[in-house]
Design a protein around this motif. Structure first.
Motif, PDB file in Angstrom:
ATOM      1  N   TYR A  97       0.922  -1.019  -0.141  1.00 26.51           N
ATOM      2  CA  TYR A  97      -0.005   0.077  -0.012  1.00 26.51           C
ATOM      3  C   TYR A  97       0.776   1.329  -0.118  1.00 26.51           C
ATOM      4  O   TYR A  97       0.582   2.043  -0.753  1.00 26.51           O
ATOM      5  N   GLU A  98       1.940   1.456   0.627  1.00 23.98           N
ATOM      6  CA  GLU A  98       2.925   2.517   1.022  1.00 23.98           C
ATOM      7  C   GLU A  98       3.464   2.656  -0.221  1.00 23.98           C
ATOM      8  O   GLU A  98       3.702   3.932  -0.703  1.00 23.98           O
ATOM      9  N   GLU A  99       3.850   1.582  -1.122  1.00 24.60           N
ATOM     10  CA  GLU A  99       4.656   1.883  -2.337  1.00 24.60           C
ATOM     11  C   GLU A  99       3.865   2.034  -3.676  1.00 24.60           C
ATOM     12  O   GLU A  99       4.088   2.938  -4.464  1.00 24.60           O
ATOM     13  N   VAL A 100       2.798   1.387  -3.740  1.00 25.03           N
ATOM     14  CA  VAL A 100       2.097   1.595  -4.941  1.00 25.03           C
ATOM     15  C   VAL A 100       0.681   1.582  -5.036  1.00 25.03           C
ATOM     16  O   VAL A 100      -0.234   2.133  -5.779  1.00 25.03           O
ATOM     17  N   GLY A 101      -0.019   1.724  -3.824  1.00 24.18           N
ATOM     18  CA  GLY A 101      -1.415   2.320  -3.325  1.00 24.18           C
ATOM     19  C   GLY A 101      -2.317   1.193  -3.459  1.00 24.18           C
ATOM     20  O   GLY A 101      -3.621   1.210  -3.403  1.00 24.18           O
ATOM     21  N   ILE A 102      -2.103  -0.346  -3.484  1.00 22.49           N
ATOM     22  CA  ILE A 102      -3.085  -1.397  -3.701  1.00 22.49           C
ATOM     23  C   ILE A 102      -3.517  -1.564  -2.240  1.00 22.49           C
ATOM     24  O   ILE A 102      -2.594  -1.881  -1.277  1.00 22.49           O
ATOM     25  N   THR A 103      -4.613  -1.441  -1.940  1.00 21.79           N
ATOM     26  CA  THR A 103      -5.144  -1.930  -0.692  1.00 21.79           C
ATOM     27  C   THR A 103      -5.568  -3.477  -0.495  1.00 21.79           C
ATOM     28  O   THR A 103      -5.576  -4.295  -1.418  1.00 21.79           O
ATOM     29  N   ALA A 104      -5.544  -3.730   0.935  1.00 16.38           N
ATOM     30  CA  ALA A 104      -5.415  -4.984   1.337  1.00 16.38           C
ATOM     31  C   ALA A 104      -6.799  -5.669   0.732  1.00 16.38           C
ATOM     32  O   ALA A 104      -6.967  -6.927   0.354  1.00 16.38           O
ATOM     33  N   PHE A 120       4.954 -13.612  -0.299  1.00 16.08           N
ATOM     34  CA  PHE A 120       3.818 -13.980  -0.404  1.00 16.08           C
ATOM     35  C   PHE A 120       3.243 -13.862  -1.582  1.00 16.08           C
ATOM     36  O   PHE A 120       3.071 -12.679  -2.356  1.00 16.08           O
ATOM     37  N   LEU A 121       2.636 -15.058  -2.184  1.00 18.89           N
ATOM     38  CA  LEU A 121       2.015 -15.215  -3.421  1.00 18.89           C
ATOM     39  C   LEU A 121       0.607 -14.836  -3.224  1.00 18.89           C
ATOM     40  O   LEU A 121      -0.262 -15.158  -2.469  1.00 18.89           O
ATOM     41  N   ALA A 122       0.062 -13.783  -4.288  1.00 21.62           N
ATOM     42  CA  ALA A 122      -1.427 -13.423  -4.043  1.00 21.62           C
ATOM     43  C   ALA A 122      -1.847 -12.993  -5.413  1.00 21.62           C
ATOM     44  O   ALA A 122      -1.110 -12.712  -6.357  1.00 21.62           O
ATOM     45  N   LEU A 123      -3.367 -12.909  -5.371  1.00 21.40           N
ATOM     46  CA  LEU A 123      -3.978 -12.363  -6.502  1.00 21.40           C
ATOM     47  C   LEU A 123      -4.656 -11.182  -6.475  1.00 21.40           C
ATOM     48  O   LEU A 123      -5.055 -10.710  -4.969  1.00 21.40           O
ATOM     49  N   VAL A 124      -4.496 -10.385  -7.168  1.00 22.24           N
ATOM     50  CA  VAL A 124      -4.826  -8.885  -6.984  1.00 22.24           C
ATOM     51  C   VAL A 124      -5.944  -8.708  -7.931  1.00 22.24           C
ATOM     52  O   VAL A 124      -5.963  -8.759  -9.486  1.00 22.24           O
ATOM     53  N   GLN A 125      -7.094  -7.951  -7.690  1.00 23.89           N
ATOM     54  CA  GLN A 125      -7.971  -7.662  -8.590  1.00 23.89           C
ATOM     55  C   GLN A 125      -7.756  -6.457  -9.355  1.00 23.89           C
ATOM     56  O   GLN A 125      -6.858  -5.624  -8.975  1.00 23.89           O
ATOM     57  N   PRO A 126      -8.060  -6.457 -10.622  1.00 22.25           N
ATOM     58  CA  PRO A 126      -7.486  -5.706 -11.638  1.00 22.25           C
ATOM     59  C   PRO A 126      -8.045  -4.159 -11.598  1.00 22.25           C
ATOM     60  O   PRO A 126      -7.938  -3.232 -12.377  1.00 22.25           O
ATOM     61  N   THR A 127      -9.018  -3.872 -10.760  1.00 19.41           N
ATOM     62  CA  THR A 127      -9.659  -2.518 -10.351  1.00 19.41           C
ATOM     63  C   THR A 127      -9.233  -1.443  -9.421  1.00 19.41           C
ATOM     64  O   THR A 127      -9.763  -0.472  -9.207  1.00 19.41           O
ATOM     65  N   PHE A 128      -7.822  -1.985  -9.073  1.00 19.24           N
ATOM     66  CA  PHE A 128      -7.051  -0.985  -8.183  1.00 19.24           C
ATOM     67  C   PHE A 128      -6.675   0.361  -8.981  1.00 19.24           C
ATOM     68  O   PHE A 128      -6.420   0.205 -10.284  1.00 19.24           O
ATOM     69  N   THR A 129      -6.151   1.251  -8.235  1.00 18.83           N
ATOM     70  CA  THR A 129      -5.747   2.577  -8.719  1.00 18.83           C
ATOM     71  C   THR A 129      -4.500   2.640  -8.310  1.00 18.83           C
ATOM     72  O   THR A 129      -4.260   2.682  -6.897  1.00 18.83           O
ATOM     73  N   LEU A 130      -3.201   2.642  -9.228  1.00 15.78           N
ATOM     74  CA  LEU A 130      -2.082   2.777  -8.634  1.00 15.78           C
ATOM     75  C   LEU A 130      -1.730   4.237  -8.351  1.00 15.78           C
ATOM     76  O   LEU A 130      -2.070   5.263  -8.962  1.00 15.78           O
ATOM     77  N   THR A 131      -1.107   4.485  -7.284  1.00 12.19           N
ATOM     78  CA  THR A 131      -0.523   5.500  -6.705  1.00 12.19           C
ATOM     79  C   THR A 131       0.895   5.220  -6.254  1.00 12.19           C
ATOM     80  O   THR A 131       1.144   5.370  -4.923  1.00 12.19           O
ATOM     81  N   PRO A 132       1.914   5.293  -7.150  1.00  9.18           N
ATOM     82  CA  PRO A 132       3.332   4.938  -6.697  1.00  9.18           C
ATOM     83  C   PRO A 132       3.942   6.068  -5.781  1.00  9.18           C
ATOM     84  O   PRO A 132       3.624   7.157  -5.822  1.00  9.18           O
ATOM     85  N   ASN A 133       4.584   5.789  -4.860  1.00  6.47           N
ATOM     86  CA  ASN A 133       5.126   6.580  -3.982  1.00  6.47           C
ATOM     87  C   ASN A 133       6.601   6.977  -4.873  1.00  6.47           C
ATOM     88  O   ASN A 133       7.507   6.179  -4.744  1.00  6.47           O
TER      89      ASN A 133
END
Length: 197
Positions: free
Chosen positions: A83-90, A113-126
């Motif tokens: 979240y801090e680096e790219v803005g993707i929430t848990a 940790f391997l995870a699936l991420v929904q493609p609906t996120f909004t990126l906010t890179p730090n």
């Protein structure tokens, strides 16, 4: 879910990773290995670290970092850092499992940790930590033939450094080691070529 992702998940579940050695030092960092669930072809999200960082400037990396005293678990570390680096929430992230621990040049034991991420996120890179964010097709990453290896250090006990070139990015070091391990895990003891995915 795409056919590619379904096949990947089946192979991942059929081929558990090697267990960590009991001699492993306490973990001091964690990273997220985020597979983006695009409808037709899943990708894996990576970052390029800012040139201003003291450690590993400009290198390709997973979202992640050092464990904080406020993190109850290493997975919490991976989520917080993502979240801090790219803005993707848990809320957009679904944990699939752990991958074997790797050790960084700087002495950290890092748990991926391997995870699936929904493609609906909004990126906010730090911008203080991340120069850019990009995605590479999962199909490319899990083909072991795309990786090169180089033996470095003491000839009597050399260390293997992995490299992966996906124009224009060069992935190497700990990040490439994690990806190569995942590619091996998916291809081991499973019938058919990984290129079938």
């Amino acid at each position: 879910m795409s056919d590619q992702l379904t096949q990947f998940l089946n192979r991942y579940l059929l081929s558990p990773p090697l267990e960590d050695s009991p001699e492993i030092k306490p973990h001091s960092a964690a990273v997220l290995v985020p597979i983006i669930r695009h409808p037709h072809a899943p990708t894996l999200l990576l970052t390029q670290r800012s040139d201003q960082l003291r450690q590993h400037p400009g290198q390709v990396a997973f979202p992640g970092g050092k464990r904080d005293i406020t993190d109850q678990t290493l997975y919490d570390t991976a989520l917080r850092e993502t979240y801090e680096e790219v803005g993707i929430t848990a809320a957009s992230i679904q944990l699939l499992g752990e991958l074997p621990t790797v050790h960084s040049r700087t002495g950290h034991s890092v748990k991926p940790f391997l995870a699936l991420v929904q493609p609906t996120f909004t990126l906010t890179p730090n911008p203080d930590e991340v120069a850019q964010v990009f995605e590479i097709p999962l199909r490319f990453l899990i083909n072991t033939q795309h990786y090169a290896q180089l033996k470095v250090g003491d000839p009597r006990n050399p260390k293997t450094v992995h490299f992966l070139h996906h124009t224009p990015q060069l992935v190497w070091g700990m990040t490439a080691t994690i990806l190569y391990g995942l590619a091996q895990q998916i291809s081991n003891n499973v019938r058919g070529s990984i290129r079938d995915i």
